[in-house]
Structures are given as C-alpha cells and as structure tokens.
Design a protein around this motif. Structure first.
Motif, PDB file in Angstrom:
ATOM      1  N   VAL A  33      80.910 104.559  -9.817  1.00 53.35           N
ATOM      2  CA  VAL A  33      81.992 105.504  -9.342  1.00 53.35           C
ATOM      3  C   VAL A  33      83.281 104.796  -9.637  1.00 53.35           C
ATOM      4  O   VAL A  33      83.231 103.593  -9.266  1.00 53.35           O
ATOM      5  N   VAL A  34      84.501 105.354 -10.115  1.00 56.07           N
ATOM      6  CA  VAL A  34      85.773 104.541 -10.441  1.00 56.07           C
ATOM      7  C   VAL A  34      86.901 105.529  -9.638  1.00 56.07           C
ATOM      8  O   VAL A  34      86.847 106.587  -9.789  1.00 56.07           O
ATOM      9  N   THR A  35      87.586 104.735  -8.844  1.00 55.64           N
ATOM     10  CA  THR A  35      88.825 105.371  -8.321  1.00 55.64           C
ATOM     11  C   THR A  35      89.862 104.900  -8.990  1.00 55.64           C
ATOM     12  O   THR A  35      90.243 103.715  -8.924  1.00 55.64           O
ATOM     13  N   VAL A  36      90.669 105.642  -9.322  1.00 46.51           N
ATOM     14  CA  VAL A  36      91.990 105.123 -10.242  1.00 46.51           C
ATOM     15  C   VAL A  36      93.123 105.405  -9.334  1.00 46.51           C
ATOM     16  O   VAL A  36      93.110 106.342  -8.410  1.00 46.51           O
ATOM     17  N   MET A  37      94.126 104.400  -9.293  1.00 49.58           N
ATOM     18  CA  MET A  37      95.131 104.515  -8.075  1.00 49.58           C
ATOM     19  C   MET A  37      96.355 104.779  -8.693  1.00 49.58           C
ATOM     20  O   MET A  37      97.533 105.022  -8.042  1.00 49.58           O
ATOM     21  N   GLY A  38      96.562 104.500 -10.066  1.00 49.41           N
ATOM     22  CA  GLY A  38      98.024 104.790 -10.553  1.00 49.41           C
ATOM     23  C   GLY A  38      98.587 103.837 -11.629  1.00 49.41           C
ATOM     24  O   GLY A  38      98.277 103.687 -12.874  1.00 49.41           O
ATOM     25  N   GLY A  39      98.628 102.561 -10.883  1.00 50.16           N
ATOM     26  CA  GLY A  39      99.010 101.468 -11.878  1.00 50.16           C
ATOM     27  C   GLY A  39      97.968 100.833 -12.496  1.00 50.16           C
ATOM     28  O   GLY A  39      98.376 100.407 -13.785  1.00 50.16           O
ATOM     29  N   ASP A  40      96.795 101.231 -12.551  1.00 50.98           N
ATOM     30  CA  ASP A  40      95.518 100.853 -13.195  1.00 50.98           C
ATOM     31  C   ASP A  40      95.427 101.543 -14.506  1.00 50.98           C
ATOM     32  O   ASP A  40      94.694 101.161 -15.383  1.00 50.98           O
ATOM     33  N   VAL A  41      95.833 102.631 -14.549  1.00 54.71           N
ATOM     34  CA  VAL A  41      95.868 103.462 -15.744  1.00 54.71           C
ATOM     35  C   VAL A  41      97.132 104.078 -16.368  1.00 54.71           C
ATOM     36  O   VAL A  41      97.243 104.547 -17.416  1.00 54.71           O
ATOM     37  N   LEU A  42      98.440 103.770 -15.611  1.00 53.83           N
ATOM     38  CA  LEU A  42      99.635 104.129 -16.363  1.00 53.83           C
ATOM     39  C   LEU A  42     100.244 102.884 -17.215  1.00 53.83           C
ATOM     40  O   LEU A  42     101.256 102.255 -16.809  1.00 53.83           O
ATOM     41  N   PHE A  43      99.562 102.578 -18.119  1.00 58.00           N
ATOM     42  CA  PHE A  43      99.884 101.506 -18.760  1.00 58.00           C
ATOM     43  C   PHE A  43     101.309 101.785 -19.396  1.00 58.00           C
ATOM     44  O   PHE A  43     101.954 100.538 -19.444  1.00 58.00           O
ATOM     45  N   GLU A  44     101.968 102.625 -19.725  1.00 56.23           N
ATOM     46  CA  GLU A  44     103.153 102.668 -20.360  1.00 56.23           C
ATOM     47  C   GLU A  44     104.352 102.837 -19.410  1.00 56.23           C
ATOM     48  O   GLU A  44     105.419 102.413 -19.462  1.00 56.23           O
ATOM     49  N   GLU A  45     103.878 102.915 -18.216  1.00 57.91           N
ATOM     50  CA  GLU A  45     104.891 103.139 -17.085  1.00 57.91           C
ATOM     51  C   GLU A  45     104.854 101.807 -16.122  1.00 57.91           C
ATOM     52  O   GLU A  45     106.187 101.253 -15.472  1.00 57.91           O
ATOM     53  N   GLN A  46     103.805 100.863 -15.991  1.00 59.14           N
ATOM     54  CA  GLN A  46     103.801 100.021 -14.822  1.00 59.14           C
ATOM     55  C   GLN A  46     103.021  98.664 -15.318  1.00 59.14           C
ATOM     56  O   GLN A  46     102.117  98.909 -16.171  1.00 59.14           O
ATOM     57  N   GLY A  47     103.656  97.663 -15.082  1.00 59.41           N
ATOM     58  CA  GLY A  47     102.979  96.413 -15.483  1.00 59.41           C
ATOM     59  C   GLY A  47     103.075  96.136 -16.866  1.00 59.41           C
ATOM     60  O   GLY A  47     103.392  96.518 -17.782  1.00 59.41           O
ATOM     61  N   SER A  48     102.180  95.067 -17.300  1.00 64.55           N
ATOM     62  CA  SER A  48     102.170  94.468 -18.636  1.00 64.55           C
ATOM     63  C   SER A  48     100.539  94.274 -18.997  1.00 64.55           C
ATOM     64  O   SER A  48     100.142  93.329 -19.279  1.00 64.55           O
TER      65      SER A  48
END
Length: 458
Positions: free
Chosen positions: A155-170
């Motif tokens: 089971v995987v829970t995505v939270m936002g920053g872990d998959v919003l590659f183009e919006e958050q982080g590097s």
C-alpha cells in the motif's frame, strides 16, 4: 545490526528476537476490529505528525503495527513499535559504532551507506513478517526499497510533494524512476485529492488502483476550545484580533506575502496581530521575513511562535479568527482540515486541490497571491461577521462529513482486510527484483531512463 524503539506503555514488555512478542503487545479494549488481526508494517518518518496519527488508528483497532523509520520519534507513538534500520541507528551513536558508521560514510559515500541501510531494512521486514506493508510518502529510500523487493500486499500513500515533481522540490531522474516503480508495484494507493489521482494516472494509469482518502483529523481533538490561557501565555491582550499562519516556514508557502499584507491590515485594524508558526523553518527565509518585519515597522503586529507542538494546535486555531495559507503548490494539507474542524475560516490561494473540498465565500475565502488581495481578504473576514460565521459553520460540516479520521481509517482498514485475504504476503520476491532490473536495463540510454512526468495544469 538492527535496533528497535519501543513506545509508550511497552518499554518493559517481553521481547522476541529484538521485537516485542505478539503475546505482549498491548491493545485497547475498545475499537478492536472483529476481523483478522493484521501485522502492519508502515514505512515513514516517525516524527511526521501525519504518519504517527494515521498508523496509531490501526493500533487502536487492535492490529500489530510496526513503523520502519530513519530515526525514532521524540516521545513514542502509542501502540506502535518503531524500528530503526541498523546503519541509521549507528550514525546516531557517539561511541565506536557511530564512529565506524560515519567512517564508512566518508570512505564509501552515500551509495555504500544506502546499501547498509537496505540490508538492515530487509532484516527488519523478515522479522516483522507483515500481512501489509504500507509506505507513507512515495519519494523515500525505504519506500523505494519496498517496491524493488516486491513486498506484498503493498500500500502506498502519496502526500503531494512526493509526486508533484514539477511543482515541489528537486527530484533526481533516478528518484523519479524509483518512485514510479514503487507506484507500479503498489496493490493499493491512497491519494488525498482527485488532482493527485489525475497526476498518478498520468504516470502510468495508476488511477484504477487509487482511492481518494482524505485521512482527515480526529474530530474529538480538533474542535473549538477555550484559548484564553494561550492568549495570556503569548502576551496578547483581549482586544487584539489574531490571524494565524500555520504553514511550514519555507519559500514554497509564501508566508512573506502574508506578512506584507499586514501593512494594509494594520491601517484599518490596528489591533490585528499575525502569528507565524515555525515548523521545519528555512533559516534564511525566516531571517529575511524578520528583516522585512523590522523594515515595515510590524514588530507589534507579527509574532513568531516557534515550533508549536501538534497537541497545542487546537488552541492556536481557536485563538485565531482567521487562518491564512497562500502556497504556490500544495496537496490537501492537514492544517486546512484542522482549522476547518476548529471553526476557523481560511484564506487560501486558489489551487485546484483546495477547490475540491471548499468553495469561495461558502467554506473558505480565496484570494490572489499578492499582499493587497490577501490584506483585503483578511479585512473582509474581520469585518463581515455573517460571512465569517457562514464559512466557519460550513467548514465544520465538511470535516465531519468528509474528513473524519476514524471513518477514513476504517475505509483503509477494510482494504487491508481485502488485500490480506487475497494476496499472499511476501517480503522479498526474486522475480520482482529481476523485473526491476530488466526495466532499468530497457531504460538505460533511452527515453525511459528519465521517466515521463505528466505535465500539470497551470
């Protein structure tokens, strides 16, 4: 080398192979599921309030819950056994073990360190013998390892920053690829918003195995409370009108715009004061905000609160008349749901995932991300009591209907039971490792080496 961290109420209970035995695990008399008692291995950060709150729900239902984490929580998580892979634990030691681990890191670099971490991770999984492996936050080393090893049911829970590659982080290309491999291997994915589900679907048709789970908040905890003692503690006199910024103090969340808006607010409402919480602060960003406060003469109208303990947040929401959050990118944040549960109206930037749950002038107030519009929004809610009351009442209704943590966790637990009944548990499958290797080989030098990332709507 593997260390375990036992939590509140369980430190003196008998152990088997370094892990508290099943017979010794405490369970609560109420809320225990009449169905199969599962062994759940969660993977995530123990100091994450979101992770701790969610996994504790399953312990409260009577399941055996472990948490594999890079570092233990400060105070423990009731009913949950925290497990720290040996290399991470060694790095924290001051003695010879710590010196040896740090020496390995200097000589071998992070690649060697990750290898040691994965060995410790596998040993913990084999000893836990979980019925369910649940990764909280997809872009993470141990989450990637669970996918590569072929853990099932996964089971995987995505939270936002872990998959919003183009919006958050590097994110790195290999990090993206590993995250997508994890999502491919998952048997069940939870997403907090339809927007995130659309992003997941763009990665590879993952919507079919994704369910929108808000997780929500414990409504018995997050409610309007008497905040007079907190007001006194902060030295805020009774006539002052409190505005709260509960967001992480980093540039992504644009707290500086809220500070700039206080110039306009002060002119019409001299008693207004903005409280800034300091969770995970960026030191340079905090310093820039502090200098700007001094330049604008806002020292009496903007107060830093330090890092507020999560248990104290209901009092902060209750003290405030308004919460303000204008990030450039976000998932569906807990701070929004928590403040709604406490009846504190929110001023928000207009993000698609926010609009899934709240409506302008019905259950929130949307503004453009500039100081003038934010200031106008604050003044509108400070002066229009009917609008303030309408937003407050409707927000609470939404949380009770859609974001009650107990109900949301029960939905996930139902899926746990289905997965455990239909999928044979596995910690490591050679076929899965071979499939990953073949996938990587196919991608080397070609388009798949850097995974395609769905373009987000503007």
């Amino acid at each position: 080398m593997t260390t375990t961290r036992l939590n509140c109420g369980s430190r003196n209970l008998p152990m088997r192979d370094g892990i508290m035995s099943s017979e010794a695990r405490p369970t609560r008399a109420t809320g225990v599921s009449p169905r199969k008692r599962l062994t759940i291995c969660a993977i995530g950060e123990a100091d994450s309030v979101h992770v701790a709150t969610r996994i504790r729900c399953f312990a409260d239902m009577g399941h055996h819950v472990y948490l594999i984490t890079p570092s233990p929580s400060r105070h423990g998580i009731a009913g949950v056994t925290e497990l720290v892979p040996g290399f991470d634990a060694a790095l924290a030691y001051r003695g010879w073990r710590g010196a040896l681990a740090r020496g390995c890191r200097r000589i071998g670099g992070e690649t060697l360190c990750h290898l040691f971490r994965i060995v410790g991770f596998v040993r913990l999984l084999l000893r836990c013998r979980p019925d369910i492996v649940h990764v909280h936050y997809a872009y993470s080393l141990y989450g990637w390892a669970a996918g590569l090893l072929g853990c099932r049911p996964l089971v995987v829970t995505v939270m936002g920053g872990d998959v919003l590659f183009e919006e958050q982080g590097s994110p790195t290309p290999i990090g993206k690829w590993l995250t997508l491999e994890l999502l491919r291997k998952a048997d069940y994915i939870t997403s907090k918003s339809h927007h995130l589900t659309e992003i997941l679907d763009g990665f590879g048709g993952f919507a079919d195995k994704t369910e929108r789970i808000l997780w929500g908040v414990p409504v018995e905890t997050f409610r309007r409370v008497d905040a007079s003692s907190l007001r006194q503690l902060l030295g805020i006199v009774a006539q002052r009108r409190v505005i709260l910024s509960p967001k992480i103090l980093r540039p992504l969340y644009r707290v500086d715009l809220v500070v700039e808006a206080m110039v306009l607010v002060r002119e019409s409402c001299p008693d207004a004061v903005l409280l800034l919480t300091e969770y995970m602060p960026d030191a340079d960003y905090r310093g820039a905000i502090k200098r700007r406060i001094d330049e604008l003469g806002l020292a009496e109208h903007v107060l830093f609160c330090g890092q507020v303990d999560h248990a104290e947040m209901p009092a902060y929401y209750s003290l405030a008349e308004i919460c303000v959050a204008v990030p450039s990118s976000d998932g569906l944040p807990q701070t929004l749901l928590e403040s709604m549960a406490c009846g504190t109206p929110n001023i928000l930037s207009r993000l698609p995932r926010y609009e899934e749950i709240v409506r302008h002038e019905e259950s929130a107030y949307f503004v453009e991300p500039n100081p003038a519009d934010i200031g106008d929004g604050i003044l509108r809610l400070l002066t229009d009591s009917a609008l303030h009351r309408r937003i407050s009442d409707r927000a609470r209704e939404i949380v009770y209907a859609e974001a009650n943590l107990a109900e949301q966790a029960a939905r996930v637990e139902h899926r746990y039971q289905e997965l455990a009944a239909t999928i044979r548990p596995a910690v490591m499958r050679p076929a899965a490792l071979l499939a990953v290797w073949r996938s990587y080989r196919r991608g080397r030098g070609g388009p798949a080496a850097t995974p395609t990332v769905a373009r987000l709507p503007s």
